[in-house]
Design a protein around this motif. Structure first.
Motif, PDB file in Angstrom:
ATOM      1  N   UNK A   1       0.895  -1.116  -0.261  1.00 49.15           N
ATOM      2  CA  UNK A   1      -0.220  -0.067  -0.174  1.00 49.15           C
ATOM      3  C   UNK A   1       0.985   1.151  -0.086  1.00 49.15           C
ATOM      4  N   UNK A   2       0.335   2.355  -0.242  1.00 48.23           N
ATOM      5  CA  UNK A   2       1.158   3.541  -0.372  1.00 48.23           C
ATOM      6  C   UNK A   2       0.159   4.714  -0.498  1.00 48.23           C
ATOM      7  N   UNK A   3       0.534   5.899   0.004  1.00 50.95           N
ATOM      8  CA  UNK A   3      -0.458   7.086  -0.047  1.00 50.95           C
ATOM      9  C   UNK A   3      -0.902   7.698  -1.397  1.00 50.95           C
ATOM     10  N   UNK A   4      -1.310   6.949  -2.378  1.00 46.44           N
ATOM     11  CA  UNK A   4      -1.741   7.231  -3.529  1.00 46.44           C
ATOM     12  C   UNK A   4      -2.573   6.321  -4.119  1.00 46.44           C
ATOM     13  N   UNK A   5      -3.510   6.679  -4.932  1.00 44.82           N
ATOM     14  CA  UNK A   5      -4.538   5.768  -5.579  1.00 44.82           C
ATOM     15  C   UNK A   5      -4.039   4.697  -6.344  1.00 44.82           C
ATOM     16  N   UNK A   6      -2.987   4.902  -6.959  1.00 45.23           N
ATOM     17  CA  UNK A   6      -2.504   3.803  -7.877  1.00 45.23           C
ATOM     18  C   UNK A   6      -1.490   3.090  -7.101  1.00 45.23           C
ATOM     19  N   UNK A   7      -1.768   1.882  -6.403  1.00 45.53           N
ATOM     20  CA  UNK A   7      -0.633   1.386  -5.561  1.00 45.53           C
ATOM     21  C   UNK A   7       0.436   0.375  -6.599  1.00 45.53           C
ATOM     22  N   UNK A   8      -0.054   0.442  -7.843  1.00 39.10           N
ATOM     23  CA  UNK A   8       1.032  -0.442  -8.833  1.00 39.10           C
ATOM     24  C   UNK A   8       1.948   0.290  -9.002  1.00 39.10           C
ATOM     25  N   UNK A   9       2.214   1.504  -8.826  1.00 39.80           N
ATOM     26  CA  UNK A   9       3.333   2.378  -9.138  1.00 39.80           C
ATOM     27  C   UNK A   9       4.438   2.177  -8.221  1.00 39.80           C
ATOM     28  N   UNK A  10       5.674   2.578  -8.502  1.00 37.79           N
ATOM     29  CA  UNK A  10       6.691   2.190  -8.101  1.00 37.79           C
ATOM     30  C   UNK A  10       7.296   3.138  -6.774  1.00 37.79           C
ATOM     31  N   UNK A  11       8.255   2.710  -5.845  1.00 33.77           N
ATOM     32  CA  UNK A  11       8.802   3.577  -4.973  1.00 33.77           C
ATOM     33  C   UNK A  11      10.325   2.809  -4.615  1.00 33.77           C
ATOM     34  N   UNK A  12      11.176   3.726  -4.504  1.00 34.64           N
ATOM     35  CA  UNK A  12      12.588   3.468  -4.120  1.00 34.64           C
ATOM     36  C   UNK A  12      13.085   4.551  -3.112  1.00 34.64           C
ATOM     37  N   UNK A  13      13.365   3.994  -1.780  1.00 33.36           N
ATOM     38  CA  UNK A  13      13.700   4.837  -0.878  1.00 33.36           C
ATOM     39  C   UNK A  13      15.452   5.290  -0.749  1.00 33.36           C
ATOM     40  N   UNK A  14      15.586   6.397  -0.062  1.00 31.23           N
ATOM     41  CA  UNK A  14      16.941   6.464  -0.140  1.00 31.23           C
ATOM     42  C   UNK A  14      17.666   5.600   0.447  1.00 31.23           C
ATOM     43  N   UNK A  15      17.292   4.952   1.615  1.00 26.09           N
ATOM     44  CA  UNK A  15      17.955   4.043   2.292  1.00 26.09           C
ATOM     45  C   UNK A  15      18.133   2.687   1.469  1.00 26.09           C
ATOM     46  N   UNK A  16      17.247   2.278   0.607  1.00 27.33           N
ATOM     47  CA  UNK A  16      17.359   1.445  -0.472  1.00 27.33           C
ATOM     48  C   UNK A  16      18.684   1.659  -1.361  1.00 27.33           C
ATOM     49  N   UNK A  17      18.849   2.894  -1.710  1.00 26.02           N
ATOM     50  CA  UNK A  17      19.687   3.492  -2.693  1.00 26.02           C
ATOM     51  C   UNK A  17      21.060   3.341  -1.983  1.00 26.02           C
ATOM     52  N   UNK A  18      21.192   3.925  -0.808  1.00 30.22           N
ATOM     53  CA  UNK A  18      22.566   3.738  -0.110  1.00 30.22           C
ATOM     54  C   UNK A  18      22.912   2.566   0.378  1.00 30.22           C
TER      55      UNK A  18
END
Length: 258
Positions: free
Chosen positions: A116-133
């Motif tokens: 889940x994420x705070x936008x209507x379309x949960x199919x879209x992606x996220x990458x956090x700064x921690x993941x990149x680091x």
């Protein structure tokens, strides 16, 4: 070096003939790694994961597999809210990140999907700064001469003219960080169409490469997978498309290495 890149098989809605044929194709070739960049299932159902796991067991080793947005349960809402990748981890393996290190090759898989994420379309992606680091710290410890590859489900930057979008939160910043750190290639799926392009950061020699689907969810492009071949001078990405009876080269890109 030869790497097979597959994505978006969507068991439960797979192209049965193409999925069987790609298994046979991989079994007859010499490969250094098989990468699967997410969406192994259609709705994240237990039976779909069982089919995906059985299929993966028939593919050559070594493998690096990362989840996609369809691998969070679609109908089991409690699981989706609180343990979105528990089914994936029971059937397939670790969801948060994956690594593969071999002579001349360093590959880091990370999860850009969210339950889940705070936008209507949960199919879209996220990458956090921690993941990149965390990814960059792992690459920093790898041998400097290694071909460095990131694997994630969603393309970090949008495919121009593509059949759909990834809209990855923090995607541009992640692409910039990977380019400036000297990552060579970012492999992704999600949009069901093959592509390559250079990121416009660093020395211009960090490339995105997207893979097609092996499902019936075609978006104007036949089912396909990619073969990535590298030498000291270039990276060649060939999209192999399903003709209905065999896989045939559809397009090849030649990317100059740094």
């Amino acid at each position: 070096m030869r790497i097979a890149h597959l994505s978006d098989i969507h068991f439960g809605g797979e192209n049965v003939e193409a999925v069987a044929a790609v298994r046979e194709w991989l079994a007859t070739d010499r490969l250094d790694l098989v990468v699967v960049s997410g969406d192994l299932t259609r709705f994240g159902e237990k039976g779909e994961f069982a089919s995906a796991a059985a299929w993966l067991r028939q593919l050559p080793e070594p493998q690096l597999v990362t989840p996609g947005n369809h691998d969070a349960p679609y109908l089991a809402w409690y699981d989706r809210l609180f343990t979105p990748f528990a089914r994936y981890e029971r059937a397939i393996g670790r969801a948060r990140f994956q690594t593969h290190l071999a002579p001349g090759l360093a590959v880091y898989g990370l999860n850009t999907a969210r339950g889940v994420q705070p936008r209507a379309n949960w199919s879209k992606g996220q990458i956090s700064r921690r993941q990149v680091e965390e990814a960059l710290a792992w690459f920093a410890a790898a041998p400097a001469e290694s071909l460095k590859i990131v694997v994630c489900h969603h393309p970090l930057t949008e495919m121009i003219g593509g059949p759909m979008t990834g809209k990855v939160w923090n995607g541009e910043a992640a692409a910039k960080a990977f380019a400036e750190a000297g990552v060579d290639l970012v492999l992704s799926g999600h949009i069901h169409a093959p592509f390559t392009w250079p990121y416009g950061y660093g020395d211009g020699k960090t490339y995105a490469a997207g893979c097609g689907t092996l499902s019936v969810r075609e978006r104007g492009v036949p089912p396909s997978f990619n073969l990535v071949e590298t030498d000291v001078a270039e990276i060649r990405v060939t999209a192999l498309a399903w003709s209905g009876s065999k896989f045939e080269p559809q397009q090849t890109w030649s990317l100059t290495r740094r």
